[in-house]
Design a protein around this motif. Structure first.
Motif, PDB file in Angstrom:
ATOM      1  N   VAL A  90      -7.662  27.547  83.268  1.00 35.17           N
ATOM      2  CA  VAL A  90      -7.124  27.935  84.569  1.00 35.17           C
ATOM      3  C   VAL A  90      -8.261  27.873  85.579  1.00 35.17           C
ATOM      4  O   VAL A  90      -9.297  28.521  85.395  1.00 35.17           O
ATOM      5  CB  VAL A  90      -6.511  29.343  84.534  1.00 35.17           C
ATOM      6  N   VAL A  91      -8.066  27.086  86.631  1.00 35.80           N
ATOM      7  CA  VAL A  91      -9.034  27.008  87.719  1.00 35.80           C
ATOM      8  C   VAL A  91      -8.346  27.550  88.964  1.00 35.80           C
ATOM      9  O   VAL A  91      -7.379  26.962  89.459  1.00 35.80           O
ATOM     10  CB  VAL A  91      -9.520  25.569  87.960  1.00 35.80           C
ATOM     11  N   HIS A  92      -8.848  28.671  89.446  1.00 30.10           N
ATOM     12  CA  HIS A  92      -8.240  29.321  90.619  1.00 30.10           C
ATOM     13  C   HIS A  92      -9.039  28.910  91.850  1.00 30.10           C
ATOM     14  O   HIS A  92     -10.057  29.514  92.189  1.00 30.10           O
ATOM     15  CB  HIS A  92      -8.242  30.834  90.430  1.00 30.10           C
TER      16      HIS A  92
ATOM     17  N   LEU B  78     -12.992  30.089  91.916  1.00 28.06           N
ATOM     18  CA  LEU B  78     -13.836  29.548  92.970  1.00 28.06           C
ATOM     19  C   LEU B  78     -14.292  30.672  93.896  1.00 28.06           C
ATOM     20  O   LEU B  78     -13.475  31.390  94.477  1.00 28.06           O
ATOM     21  CB  LEU B  78     -13.100  28.473  93.761  1.00 28.06           C
ATOM     22  N   SER B  79     -15.601  30.816  94.016  1.00 27.32           N
ATOM     23  CA  SER B  79     -16.227  31.803  94.883  1.00 27.32           C
ATOM     24  C   SER B  79     -16.900  31.053  96.032  1.00 27.32           C
ATOM     25  O   SER B  79     -16.402  30.024  96.479  1.00 27.32           O
ATOM     26  CB  SER B  79     -17.233  32.635  94.070  1.00 27.32           C
ATOM     27  N   THR B  80     -18.047  31.535  96.502  1.00 24.44           N
ATOM     28  CA  THR B  80     -18.764  30.868  97.584  1.00 24.44           C
ATOM     29  C   THR B  80     -20.217  31.294  97.595  1.00 24.44           C
ATOM     30  O   THR B  80     -20.545  32.443  97.273  1.00 24.44           O
ATOM     31  CB  THR B  80     -18.143  31.194  98.958  1.00 24.44           C
TER      32      THR B  80
ATOM     33  N   VAL C 147     -17.473  29.901  90.157  1.00 21.72           N
ATOM     34  CA  VAL C 147     -18.254  28.785  90.666  1.00 21.72           C
ATOM     35  C   VAL C 147     -18.350  28.953  92.176  1.00 21.72           C
ATOM     36  O   VAL C 147     -17.334  29.107  92.857  1.00 21.72           O
ATOM     37  CB  VAL C 147     -17.603  27.434  90.310  1.00 21.72           C
ATOM     38  N   ALA C 148     -19.586  28.962  92.688  1.00 23.11           N
ATOM     39  CA  ALA C 148     -19.832  29.291  94.093  1.00 23.11           C
ATOM     40  C   ALA C 148     -20.395  28.094  94.849  1.00 23.11           C
ATOM     41  O   ALA C 148     -21.606  27.898  94.915  1.00 23.11           O
ATOM     42  CB  ALA C 148     -20.789  30.475  94.186  1.00 23.11           C
ATOM     43  N   PRO C 149     -19.533  27.269  95.442  1.00 20.63           N
ATOM     44  CA  PRO C 149     -20.036  26.130  96.208  1.00 20.63           C
ATOM     45  C   PRO C 149     -20.755  26.577  97.475  1.00 20.63           C
ATOM     46  O   PRO C 149     -20.466  27.633  98.040  1.00 20.63           O
ATOM     47  CB  PRO C 149     -18.761  25.351  96.571  1.00 20.63           C
ATOM     48  N   GLY C 150     -21.688  25.750  97.930  1.00 16.49           N
ATOM     49  CA  GLY C 150     -22.252  25.901  99.258  1.00 16.49           C
ATOM     50  C   GLY C 150     -21.395  25.156 100.262  1.00 16.49           C
ATOM     51  O   GLY C 150     -20.266  24.756  99.947  1.00 16.49           O
ATOM     52  N   PRO C 151     -21.885  24.946 101.486  1.00 16.72           N
ATOM     53  CA  PRO C 151     -21.124  24.192 102.479  1.00 16.72           C
ATOM     54  C   PRO C 151     -20.682  22.839 101.922  1.00 16.72           C
ATOM     55  O   PRO C 151     -21.499  22.038 101.482  1.00 16.72           O
ATOM     56  CB  PRO C 151     -22.120  24.037 103.626  1.00 16.72           C
ATOM     57  N   THR C 152     -19.368  22.630 101.922  1.00 13.55           N
ATOM     58  CA  THR C 152     -18.770  21.459 101.292  1.00 13.55           C
ATOM     59  C   THR C 152     -17.837  20.771 102.268  1.00 13.55           C
ATOM     60  O   THR C 152     -17.078  21.432 102.979  1.00 13.55           O
ATOM     61  CB  THR C 152     -17.991  21.880 100.023  1.00 13.55           C
TER      62      THR C 152
ATOM     63  N   THR D  89     -21.796  33.754  87.724  1.00 12.60           N
ATOM     64  CA  THR D  89     -21.487  33.068  88.968  1.00 12.60           C
ATOM     65  C   THR D  89     -22.458  31.905  89.076  1.00 12.60           C
ATOM     66  O   THR D  89     -23.670  32.092  89.161  1.00 12.60           O
ATOM     67  CB  THR D  89     -21.643  33.999  90.188  1.00 12.60           C
ATOM     68  N   VAL D  90     -21.914  30.689  89.033  1.00 15.86           N
ATOM     69  CA  VAL D  90     -22.722  29.475  89.030  1.00 15.86           C
ATOM     70  C   VAL D  90     -22.747  28.915  90.448  1.00 15.86           C
ATOM     71  O   VAL D  90     -21.711  28.527  90.992  1.00 15.86           O
ATOM     72  CB  VAL D  90     -22.139  28.434  88.055  1.00 15.86           C
ATOM     73  N   TYR D  91     -23.936  28.872  91.046  1.00 18.60           N
ATOM     74  CA  TYR D  91     -24.070  28.409  92.419  1.00 18.60           C
ATOM     75  C   TYR D  91     -24.207  26.882  92.439  1.00 18.60           C
ATOM     76  O   TYR D  91     -25.096  26.323  91.783  1.00 18.60           O
ATOM     77  CB  TYR D  91     -25.279  29.074  93.086  1.00 18.60           C
TER      78      TYR D  91
END
Length: 244
Positions: A87-89, A138-140, A181-186, A236-238
């Motif tokens: 599950v990917v939220h 998905l975080s940030t 998973v915490a993306p940066g500016p995307t 939490t993976v940045y």
């Protein structure tokens, strides 16, 4: 004996990072349930692309904050594909305002989608995901970048980090990993909306890599966590190219 096909359910799968994740997991060989709230045409397009490439997919409508609709989406995925393994939220809402001007209705809307939605989706995932599976929220990266106007959004995503790390421990013994998973500016529509070219360029150059992230950058990491990255759990993976 053949190995049963693995199945992924991706919320927010019609656009942006969610769409890239759905495509990548399908390319990895998973059947994919693309969950959307309002973008049916976009979700159908994702399904068509997956099927054209030889994969299996279906589009399912659900408001992630509505427990009845989310349960129905899981039911439909299980009926179509036999179960759920990943599950990917990725569904989320971002409204940017300084704290001094914060519209509390906007805060409540983000709370409902980003916090309640994560609880609803993760609760159902914890009940349904099969052994050997993964739950990825998905975080940030703005939770630690502390950018002006991002306080309410970052606060809601800080809750996502907390939910993920606690759930990983609560699922002890189930052989299910849980990570954020915490993306940066995307470079997604969600991120680019309302930003002028100068702001976008400034954020791109603030990155040591000299560019914005792409949805595919994040999808690569989700693919790892959904598959062979079994020893990454409760993290939490940045995913931000080195932005501090």
């Amino acid at each position: 004996m053949s190995t049963p096909q693995r199945v992924a359910l991706v919320t927010g799968g019609s656009r942006g990072i969610g769409r890239a994740v759905a495509a990548r997991l399908a390319a990895d060989g998973l059947a994919v349930a693309v969950v959307y709230r309002s973008q049916q045409a976009e979700a159908d397009a994702v399904v068509a692309e997956v099927v054209a490439a030889g994969g299996q997919a279906l589009a399912l409508r659900a408001d992630v904050a509505d427990e009845t609709e989310v349960a129905a989406a899981f039911d439909a995925a299980e009926a179509a594909f036999g179960g759920v393994d990943v599950v990917v939220h990725a569904a989320g809402l971002m409204i940017l305002q300084p704290v001094v001007d914060l519209d509390l209705d906007a805060l409540d809307r983000m709370h409902r989608t980003n916090i309640r939605g994560t609880f609803v989706v993760d609760r159902e995932a914890a009940r349904r995901v099969r052994a050997g599976g993964a739950i990825i929220n998905l975080s940030t990266s703005v939770t630690r970048l502390a950018l002006p106007t991002y306080a309410a959004y970052a606060a809601s995503k800080g809750a996502v980090d907390a939910i993920s790390l606690v759930l990983a421990k609560e699922l002890r013994g189930r052989d299910i990993t849980v990570n954020a998973v915490a993306p940066g500016p995307t470079a997604t529509e969600l991120f680019l909306d309302g930003k002028d070219d100068a702001t976008v360029e400034r954020l791109a150059q603030a990155n040591p890599m000299g560019r914005l992230g792409t949805p595919e950058d994040t999808a690569e990491v989700v693919s790892l966590l959904a598959g062979r990255g079994r020893w990454v759990n409760g993290q939490t993976v940045y995913v931000n190219g080195g932005m501090a």
